[in-house]
Design an enzyme around this catalytic site. Structure first.
Site, PDB file in Angstrom:
ATOM      1  N   CYS A 101       0.862  -1.183   0.000  1.00  0.00           N
ATOM      2  CA  CYS A 101       0.000   0.000   0.000  1.00  0.00           C
ATOM      3  C   CYS A 101       0.893   1.226   0.000  1.00  0.00           C
ATOM      4  O   CYS A 101       2.108   1.117   0.174  1.00  0.00           O
ATOM      5  CB  CYS A 101      -0.921   0.001   1.211  1.00  0.00           C
ATOM      6  SG  CYS A 101      -2.351   1.096   0.970  1.00  0.00           S
ATOM      7  N   LYS A 176     -12.299  -4.910   1.455  1.00  0.00           N
ATOM      8  CA  LYS A 176     -11.817  -4.066   2.547  1.00  0.00           C
ATOM      9  C   LYS A 176     -12.772  -2.892   2.682  1.00  0.00           C
ATOM     10  O   LYS A 176     -12.916  -2.088   1.759  1.00  0.00           O
ATOM     11  CB  LYS A 176     -10.401  -3.589   2.234  1.00  0.00           C
ATOM     12  CG  LYS A 176      -9.834  -2.659   3.272  1.00  0.00           C
ATOM     13  CD  LYS A 176      -8.376  -2.396   2.983  1.00  0.00           C
ATOM     14  CE  LYS A 176      -7.802  -1.406   3.964  1.00  0.00           C
ATOM     15  NZ  LYS A 176      -6.383  -1.138   3.679  1.00  0.00           N
ATOM     16  N   ARG A 186      -4.081   3.511  12.131  1.00  0.00           N
ATOM     17  CA  ARG A 186      -3.617   4.713  11.419  1.00  0.00           C
ATOM     18  C   ARG A 186      -2.688   5.535  12.297  1.00  0.00           C
ATOM     19  O   ARG A 186      -1.772   6.184  11.799  1.00  0.00           O
ATOM     20  CB  ARG A 186      -4.807   5.520  10.912  1.00  0.00           C
ATOM     21  CG  ARG A 186      -5.516   4.739   9.818  1.00  0.00           C
ATOM     22  CD  ARG A 186      -6.651   5.483   9.193  1.00  0.00           C
ATOM     23  NE  ARG A 186      -7.325   4.610   8.230  1.00  0.00           N
ATOM     24  CZ  ARG A 186      -8.471   4.888   7.651  1.00  0.00           C
ATOM     25  NH1 ARG A 186      -9.089   6.023   7.946  1.00  0.00           N
ATOM     26  NH2 ARG A 186      -8.999   4.048   6.796  1.00  0.00           N
ATOM     27  N   ARG A 198     -11.363   7.424   2.840  1.00  0.00           N
ATOM     28  CA  ARG A 198     -11.010   6.392   1.864  1.00  0.00           C
ATOM     29  C   ARG A 198     -12.246   5.794   1.182  1.00  0.00           C
ATOM     30  O   ARG A 198     -12.189   4.725   0.613  1.00  0.00           O
ATOM     31  CB  ARG A 198     -10.248   5.260   2.567  1.00  0.00           C
ATOM     32  CG  ARG A 198      -8.986   5.687   3.284  1.00  0.00           C
ATOM     33  CD  ARG A 198      -7.967   4.555   3.296  1.00  0.00           C
ATOM     34  NE  ARG A 198      -6.985   4.630   4.359  1.00  0.00           N
ATOM     35  CZ  ARG A 198      -6.007   5.515   4.437  1.00  0.00           C
ATOM     36  NH1 ARG A 198      -5.888   6.448   3.508  1.00  0.00           N
ATOM     37  NH2 ARG A 198      -5.143   5.474   5.440  1.00  0.00           N
ATOM     38  N   GLU A 214     -16.374  -7.670  -5.740  1.00  0.00           N
ATOM     39  CA  GLU A 214     -14.971  -7.255  -5.590  1.00  0.00           C
ATOM     40  C   GLU A 214     -14.064  -8.479  -5.452  1.00  0.00           C
ATOM     41  O   GLU A 214     -12.988  -8.553  -6.048  1.00  0.00           O
ATOM     42  CB  GLU A 214     -14.806  -6.375  -4.330  1.00  0.00           C
ATOM     43  CG  GLU A 214     -15.413  -4.990  -4.450  1.00  0.00           C
ATOM     44  CD  GLU A 214     -14.448  -3.993  -5.099  1.00  0.00           C
ATOM     45  OE1 GLU A 214     -13.345  -4.395  -5.510  1.00  0.00           O
ATOM     46  OE2 GLU A 214     -14.818  -2.813  -5.185  1.00  0.00           O
ATOM     47  N   LYS A 229     -11.990  -7.697   5.460  1.00  0.00           N
ATOM     48  CA  LYS A 229     -11.472  -6.843   6.518  1.00  0.00           C
ATOM     49  C   LYS A 229     -12.409  -5.676   6.771  1.00  0.00           C
ATOM     50  O   LYS A 229     -12.820  -5.048   5.798  1.00  0.00           O
ATOM     51  CB  LYS A 229     -10.087  -6.345   6.074  1.00  0.00           C
ATOM     52  CG  LYS A 229      -9.482  -5.289   6.938  1.00  0.00           C
ATOM     53  CD  LYS A 229      -8.163  -4.891   6.375  1.00  0.00           C
ATOM     54  CE  LYS A 229      -7.655  -3.716   7.172  1.00  0.00           C
ATOM     55  NZ  LYS A 229      -6.637  -2.993   6.478  1.00  0.00           N
ATOM     56  N   SER A 255      -7.238  -3.435  14.137  1.00  0.00           N
ATOM     57  CA  SER A 255      -6.787  -2.694  15.313  1.00  0.00           C
ATOM     58  C   SER A 255      -7.920  -2.261  16.241  1.00  0.00           C
ATOM     59  O   SER A 255      -7.796  -2.349  17.463  1.00  0.00           O
ATOM     60  CB  SER A 255      -5.976  -1.477  14.868  1.00  0.00           C
ATOM     61  OG  SER A 255      -6.744  -0.643  14.019  1.00  0.00           O
TER      62      SER A 255
HETATM   63  C1  PBG Z   1      -3.274   0.175   4.741  1.00  0.00           C
HETATM   64  C2  PBG Z   1      -3.855  -0.691   5.805  1.00  0.00           C
HETATM   65  C3  PBG Z   1      -4.766  -0.344   6.832  1.00  0.00           C
HETATM   66  C4  PBG Z   1      -4.893  -1.488   7.643  1.00  0.00           C
HETATM   67  C5  PBG Z   1      -4.111  -2.487   7.072  1.00  0.00           C
HETATM   68  N1  PBG Z   1      -3.491  -1.976   5.930  1.00  0.00           N
HETATM   69  C6  PBG Z   1      -5.405   0.934   7.178  1.00  0.00           C
HETATM   70  C7  PBG Z   1      -6.332   1.622   6.294  1.00  0.00           C
HETATM   71  O1  PBG Z   1      -6.799   1.142   5.262  1.00  0.00           O
HETATM   72  O2  PBG Z   1      -6.616   2.768   6.655  1.00  0.00           O
HETATM   73  C8  PBG Z   1      -5.720  -1.576   8.889  1.00  0.00           C
HETATM   74  C9  PBG Z   1      -5.363  -2.651   9.847  1.00  0.00           C
HETATM   75  C10 PBG Z   1      -5.896  -2.475  11.216  1.00  0.00           C
HETATM   76  O3  PBG Z   1      -6.725  -1.587  11.514  1.00  0.00           O
HETATM   77  O4  PBG Z   1      -5.484  -3.261  12.074  1.00  0.00           O
HETATM   78  N2  PBG Z   1      -4.091   0.526   3.713  1.00  0.00           N
END
Ligand code: PBG
Length: 305
Positions: A101, A176, A186, A198, A214, A229, A255
């Site tokens: 990413c 996602k 973040r 996003r 998707e 996710k 998270s």
């Molecule tokens: C990057 C990414 C994110 C997470 C994993 N890869 C954050 C986002 O999309 O803002 C989140 C993982 C988590 O919250 O534990 N794009």
């Protein structure tokens, strides 16, 4: 004997945050017990991960410098590329997943190239392929694109094949969602968008059928593993994906899901261990073969291989 779902060590993938510098092992606020490690400190952490019998980690790099296109993300000696090498040096057969990413690497914090106020899908693809190939060269065993641009799985597959990594699997963050559950991440990865959100590239939380479209697209484009996710609020999507697709399904216990359990347990409101086991078992019961979770290290010792 009659238990239908058995959680195993081998189901779990442990996320690790890696930063520049030396001697750094700093607690992430919002994720008690999780830390950002500099490479020298990562070594001890990975040894612990190996000792508790876990077989897989996913790495997130936090660079020192950001720019408008996130060029640190594909540097041969970038933070995540060196972290991949470091883990492989500790144990060759630990499975290292590289998160592909740009948001940790761009000044604006978006997952692709920004033009005006919006993210330009197609010009982001080329950059993402560079990130994927650089992680493959560093030794990643699985490439996991988490950006959610359209067409990125096909682009990355082609680029990996052309670079001699035809055998390297892709775990697509296929469904996602634009979720509030990523808040603590973040902060951990210093990747919050500086403007906007996003929602132009991540999915609407209200949509299940769109998630299946998707996921189907990612599969067509060459994904080997499909990820959903977050996990807990999307068990229906995991179950639907399990029904529909005959590839391994992964779920990211993110998270915010981790933070909620930590906070309630710290207050004595919930039994931490029981909640973790119930949660992870439910995610597997819903249909996930693999679970990315910050709880992996904590529970591994009590799980069968
Ligand atoms: C990057 C990414 C994110 C997470 C994993 N890869 C954050 C986002 O999309 O803002 C989140 C993982 C988590 O919250 O534990 N794009």
């Amino acid at each position: 004997m009659v238990r239908e779902t058995q959680l195993l060590k081998q189901d779990l993938i442990y996320p690790l945050f890696v930063c520049e510098g030396e001697g750094i092992q700093e607690e992430i606020s919002g994720m008690p017990g999780q830390k950002r490690f500099s490479l020298d400190r990562l070594v001890e952490e990975v040894k612990q991960v190996v000792d508790c019998g876990l077989g897989s980690v996913i790495l997130f790099g936090i660079p020192e410098k950001k720019d408008s296109v996130g060029s640190e993300a594909w540097r041969e000696d970038g933070i995540v590329q060196r972290a991949i090498q470091t883990v492989k040096e500790i144990k060759r057969d630990i499975c290292v997943v590289g998160d592909v990413c740009l948001c940790q690497y761009t000044e604006h914090g978006h997952c692709g190239v920004v033009q005006g106020e919006s993210v330009d899908n197609d010009s982001s693809l080329e950059l993402l392929t560079r990130v994927a190939v650089s992680q493959a060269k560093a030794g990643a065993d699985i490439i996991a694109p988490s950006d959610m641009m359209d067409g990125r799985i096909g682009a990355i597959r082609q680029a990996l094949d052309a670079a001699g990594f035809a055998q390297l699997p892709i775990m697509a963050y296929g469904a996602k969602y634009a979720s509030a559950f990523y808040g603590p991440f973040r902060e951990a990865a210093q990747s919050a968008p500086k403007f906007g959100d996003r929602r132009s590239y991540q999915m609407d939380v209200a949509n299940r059928r769109e998630a299946l479209r998707e996921l189907a697209l990612d599969l067509e484009e060459g994904a080997d593993i499909l990820m959903i996710k977050p996990a807990l609020a999307y068990l229906d999507v995991i179950a639907a994906a399990r029904e529909r697709f005959d590839v391994p399904i992964a779920a990211y216990n993110v998270s915010g899901e981790y933070a909620m359990v930590c906070a309630a347990a710290a207050n004595g409101w919930l039994d931490r261990r029981a909640i973790i086991m119930e949660t992870l078992t439910a995610i597997k019961r819903a249909g996930a073969d693999l679970i990315l979770t910050y709880f992996a290290k904590e529970v591994a010792a009590d799980l069968p291989q």
